[in-house]
Design an enzyme around this catalytic site. Sequence first.
Site, PDB file in Angstrom:
ATOM      1  N   HIS A  30       7.719 -68.149 -27.151  1.00 22.20           N
ATOM      2  CA  HIS A  30       8.941 -67.628 -26.535  1.00 22.20           C
ATOM      3  C   HIS A  30      10.128 -68.576 -26.634  1.00 22.20           C
ATOM      4  O   HIS A  30      11.215 -68.249 -26.180  1.00 22.20           O
ATOM      5  CB  HIS A  30       8.702 -67.273 -25.067  1.00 22.20           C
ATOM      6  CG  HIS A  30       8.518 -68.470 -24.179  1.00 22.20           C
ATOM      7  ND1 HIS A  30       7.316 -69.117 -24.037  1.00 22.20           N
ATOM      8  CD2 HIS A  30       9.399 -69.161 -23.402  1.00 22.20           C
ATOM      9  CE1 HIS A  30       7.460 -70.126 -23.198  1.00 22.20           C
ATOM     10  NE2 HIS A  30       8.718 -70.186 -22.799  1.00 22.20           N
TER      11      HIS A  30
HETATM   12  C1  UD1 Z   1      12.817 -68.867 -19.301  1.00 24.24           C
HETATM   13  C2  UD1 Z   1      13.130 -70.357 -19.196  1.00 24.24           C
HETATM   14  C3  UD1 Z   1      12.142 -71.149 -20.043  1.00 24.24           C
HETATM   15  C4  UD1 Z   1      10.708 -70.815 -19.679  1.00 24.24           C
HETATM   16  C5  UD1 Z   1      10.507 -69.306 -19.738  1.00 24.24           C
HETATM   17  C6  UD1 Z   1       9.131 -68.979 -19.223  1.00 24.24           C
HETATM   18  C7  UD1 Z   1      15.479 -71.048 -18.949  1.00 24.24           C
HETATM   19  C8  UD1 Z   1      16.651 -71.598 -19.666  1.00 24.24           C
HETATM   20  N1  UD1 Z   1      14.458 -70.648 -19.730  1.00 24.24           N
HETATM   21  O1  UD1 Z   1      13.015 -68.469 -20.652  1.00 24.24           O
HETATM   22  O2  UD1 Z   1      12.327 -72.535 -19.821  1.00 24.24           O
HETATM   23  O3  UD1 Z   1       9.844 -71.442 -20.577  1.00 24.24           O
HETATM   24  O4  UD1 Z   1      11.478 -68.650 -18.903  1.00 24.24           O
HETATM   25  O5  UD1 Z   1       8.678 -67.723 -19.572  1.00 24.24           O
HETATM   26  O6  UD1 Z   1      15.485 -70.989 -17.745  1.00 24.24           O
HETATM   27  N2  UD1 Z   1      13.288 -60.579 -19.720  1.00 24.24           N
HETATM   28  C9  UD1 Z   1      12.681 -59.393 -19.389  1.00 24.24           C
HETATM   29  N3  UD1 Z   1      11.981 -59.338 -18.214  1.00 24.24           N
HETATM   30  C10 UD1 Z   1      11.874 -60.386 -17.364  1.00 24.24           C
HETATM   31  C11 UD1 Z   1      12.510 -61.573 -17.724  1.00 24.24           C
HETATM   32  C12 UD1 Z   1      13.204 -61.671 -18.901  1.00 24.24           C
HETATM   33  O7  UD1 Z   1      12.765 -58.404 -20.124  1.00 24.24           O
HETATM   34  O8  UD1 Z   1      11.205 -60.254 -16.323  1.00 24.24           O
HETATM   35  C13 UD1 Z   1      14.025 -60.652 -21.023  1.00 24.24           C
HETATM   36  C14 UD1 Z   1      15.516 -60.397 -20.884  1.00 24.24           C
HETATM   37  O9  UD1 Z   1      15.942 -59.712 -21.995  1.00 24.24           O
HETATM   38  C15 UD1 Z   1      16.113 -61.793 -20.895  1.00 24.24           C
HETATM   39  C16 UD1 Z   1      15.148 -62.537 -21.817  1.00 24.24           C
HETATM   40  O10 UD1 Z   1      13.870 -61.965 -21.551  1.00 24.24           O
HETATM   41  O11 UD1 Z   1      17.410 -61.819 -21.340  1.00 24.24           O
HETATM   42  C17 UD1 Z   1      15.090 -64.035 -21.587  1.00 24.24           C
HETATM   43  O12 UD1 Z   1      14.852 -64.337 -20.199  1.00 24.24           O
HETATM   44  P1  UD1 Z   1      15.344 -65.734 -19.559  1.00 24.24           P
HETATM   45  O13 UD1 Z   1      14.818 -65.866 -18.187  1.00 24.24           O
HETATM   46  O14 UD1 Z   1      16.824 -65.851 -19.723  1.00 24.24           O
HETATM   47  O15 UD1 Z   1      14.749 -66.805 -20.524  1.00 24.24           O
HETATM   48  P2  UD1 Z   1      13.253 -66.971 -21.030  1.00 24.24           P
HETATM   49  O16 UD1 Z   1      13.259 -66.925 -22.510  1.00 24.24           O
HETATM   50  O17 UD1 Z   1      12.355 -66.050 -20.292  1.00 24.24           O
HETATM   51  N1  UDP Z   2       0.822 -67.309 -18.738  1.00 24.82           N
HETATM   52  C1  UDP Z   2       0.361 -66.123 -18.165  1.00 24.82           C
HETATM   53  N2  UDP Z   2       0.365 -64.984 -18.920  1.00 24.82           N
HETATM   54  C2  UDP Z   2       0.797 -64.950 -20.212  1.00 24.82           C
HETATM   55  C3  UDP Z   2       1.265 -66.164 -20.783  1.00 24.82           C
HETATM   56  C4  UDP Z   2       1.279 -67.326 -20.017  1.00 24.82           C
HETATM   57  O1  UDP Z   2      -0.057 -66.122 -16.993  1.00 24.82           O
HETATM   58  O2  UDP Z   2       0.770 -63.881 -20.845  1.00 24.82           O
HETATM   59  C5  UDP Z   2       0.853 -68.528 -17.911  1.00 24.82           C
HETATM   60  C6  UDP Z   2       0.218 -69.765 -18.511  1.00 24.82           C
HETATM   61  O3  UDP Z   2      -1.150 -69.847 -18.201  1.00 24.82           O
HETATM   62  C7  UDP Z   2       0.992 -70.889 -17.835  1.00 24.82           C
HETATM   63  C8  UDP Z   2       2.382 -70.289 -17.636  1.00 24.82           C
HETATM   64  O4  UDP Z   2       2.207 -68.884 -17.745  1.00 24.82           O
HETATM   65  O5  UDP Z   2       0.418 -71.172 -16.565  1.00 24.82           O
HETATM   66  C9  UDP Z   2       3.344 -70.795 -18.667  1.00 24.82           C
HETATM   67  O6  UDP Z   2       4.490 -70.026 -18.674  1.00 24.82           O
HETATM   68  P1  UDP Z   2       5.456 -69.899 -19.928  1.00 24.82           P
HETATM   69  O7  UDP Z   2       4.739 -70.189 -21.189  1.00 24.82           O
HETATM   70  O8  UDP Z   2       6.152 -68.594 -19.788  1.00 24.82           O
HETATM   71  O9  UDP Z   2       6.555 -71.025 -19.611  1.00 24.82           O
HETATM   72  P2  UDP Z   2       6.683 -72.583 -19.970  1.00 24.82           P
HETATM   73  O10 UDP Z   2       5.515 -73.287 -19.406  1.00 24.82           O
HETATM   74  O11 UDP Z   2       6.802 -72.691 -21.445  1.00 24.82           O
HETATM   75  O12 UDP Z   2       7.978 -72.973 -19.331  1.00 24.82           O
END
Ligand code: UD1
Ligand code: UDP
Length: 366
Positions: free
Chosen positions: A210
Site C-alpha cells: 500500500h
Molecule cells: C495510511 C497512512 C500510512 C499507513 C496506512 C495503513 C498516512 C500519511 N498514511 O495510508 O502510514 O501505513 O494508512 O494502512 O497517514 N480509503 C478507503 N477506505 C478507508 C480508508 C482509506 O477507501 O477506510 C482509501 C481512500 O481512497 C483514501 C486512500 O484509501 O484516499 C488512502 O487513505 P489514507 O488514509 O489517506 O492513506 P493510506 O494509504 O491508507
Molecule cells: N493487517 C490486517 N489485515 C490486513 C493487512 C494487515 O489486520 O489485511 C494488519 C497487520 O497484521 C498489522 C497491521 O495491519 O498488524 C499493519 O497495518 P498496515 O500494513 O496497514 O500499516 P503500516 O504498518 O504499514 O503502517
Amino acid sequence: MKGKILKIHLIAAARPNFMKIAPLYHELKRREWADPMIVHTGQHYDLNMSDVFFKNFGLPESHIHLGVGSGTHAQQTGNVMIEYEKILFESPPDLVVVVGDVNSTVAATLAAVKLGVKVAHLEAGLRSFDRTMPEEINRLVTDAIADYLWTPSVDGNQNLENEGVSPEKITLVGNIMIDSFVMARKNIEMLDVYSGLGCKKGEFGLVTLHRPSNVDNGDGLARLCEHLVAISKKIPLIFPVHPRTLGKLKAFGIVSLNEAENIHLTDPLGYNDFMNLVFNSKLIITDSGGVQEETTYLKIPCITLRANTERPVTVTQGTNQLCKPEELCKKVDSILEGSFKKGSIPEFWDGKTAGRIADLIKTYKL
Ligand code: UD1
Ligand code: UDP
C-alpha cells in the site's frame, strides 16, 4: 484517600493504530487510577479497515469520533487538528497517547501540545531517513514536540539521542504490536483461513502492498504485478488488497492479478484472519511497517519491497530483507530452495509492553 484518576486519550485513526492502542486500553482499564478513552479520528472508516479491529480486540466503541475521513495530507492533518482542538477545549485530558506515524498522529500531537496538554508518543524514534515518505515527516515532527517518547527498540533511543532529545524524555518500552498478537494468539491459531482460499498450511505466500512508492505509479505497479504473477506459478499467493491499492489498480486498468489462476485477491482482512495467514504462510511479500515486525516475531521469511526501513532490527536481527522489485523473483526462489535466515526476537518484544507503559505513566507528574 482516593488518588487522582487520570483521564487518558488514546488516539486511533488508521488500521495499524488499533493493534497499538488495544493492549494499552485494556491494561489501563485494569488500573484504578486511569480512565482511558479512545479517540477515533476517522482517517480509516471502512468496516474492514476499522470496526473489525474493535471486535477482534474486544474494544468498546470509540468514546469520541472526529469523523475526518480521507483527503490530501494538508486536509487530513488540518481537519484532525480542528476537530480535536474542539474536544481539547471542552474537556482536556491529563495525557494524550499517540501511536505510530500516520497523519492523525502528528495532527493530534500538534493540537494538544499547543494547548499545553501532555503528549506521549508510542513507537517513537523510528527513522527511515527518507523524507519522501510522509510517515517520516510525521515521525520527525511528533518526536520533536511530544513530551514523552516511548521507543520499541534501542535504535529508536539512539536516533532520538542523535537528534539532541534529552534522555529523560525517552524510555524503551518494547513493541506493543507483540502484545496484540499474544493477546489474540489463541483465537488466531483456531482459524484456518487459508483452507477457505484453497491453500495448504505452509504452502502459500502472503502479499500486502500500500505504500505510495509502490502503488501510486502506474508503470511501477504494473511491473510489480507481473513479478507477482511470475511468482504465483511457483507458489500460490494470497493478497488482501488495501483500498489505496485497489483504487490504483482500477485507475491504471491493471488486470493481471485478477487473471492469474494462482493469485487469490481478497478484501482487507480482520486482524485474526490476517494473522492466521501470516502464521501459516511460507513467506511474505510486503511494504507494511507492522508486518515486518510480526514476521520477525513469528520467524517467517519476509521480503520488504522498499529501499529502506524505519524498523532496522527486523533486518539485523529478524527475518526481514529489503528488496527492489526487479530482485523479487530471485529472492522468492532462494526462500523456496530453503535458504533464509532464522532470525531472533528483539529485546522487549515480549507481550508485556502495555504493562511497562502503565507503570511508567504512574510515575509521571500529571
Ligand atoms: C495510511 C497512512 C500510512 C499507513 C496506512 C495503513 C498516512 C500519511 N498514511 O495510508 O502510514 O501505513 O494508512 O494502512 O497517514 N480509503 C478507503 N477506505 C478507508 C480508508 C482509506 O477507501 O477506510 C482509501 C481512500 O481512497 C483514501 C486512500 O484509501 O484516499 C488512502 O487513505 P489514507 O488514509 O489517506 O492513506 P493510506 O494509504 O491508507
Ligand atoms: N493487517 C490486517 N489485515 C490486513 C493487512 C494487515 O489486520 O489485511 C494488519 C497487520 O497484521 C498489522 C497491521 O495491519 O498488524 C499493519 O497495518 P498496515 O500494513 O496497514 O500499516 P503500516 O504498518 O504499514 O503502517
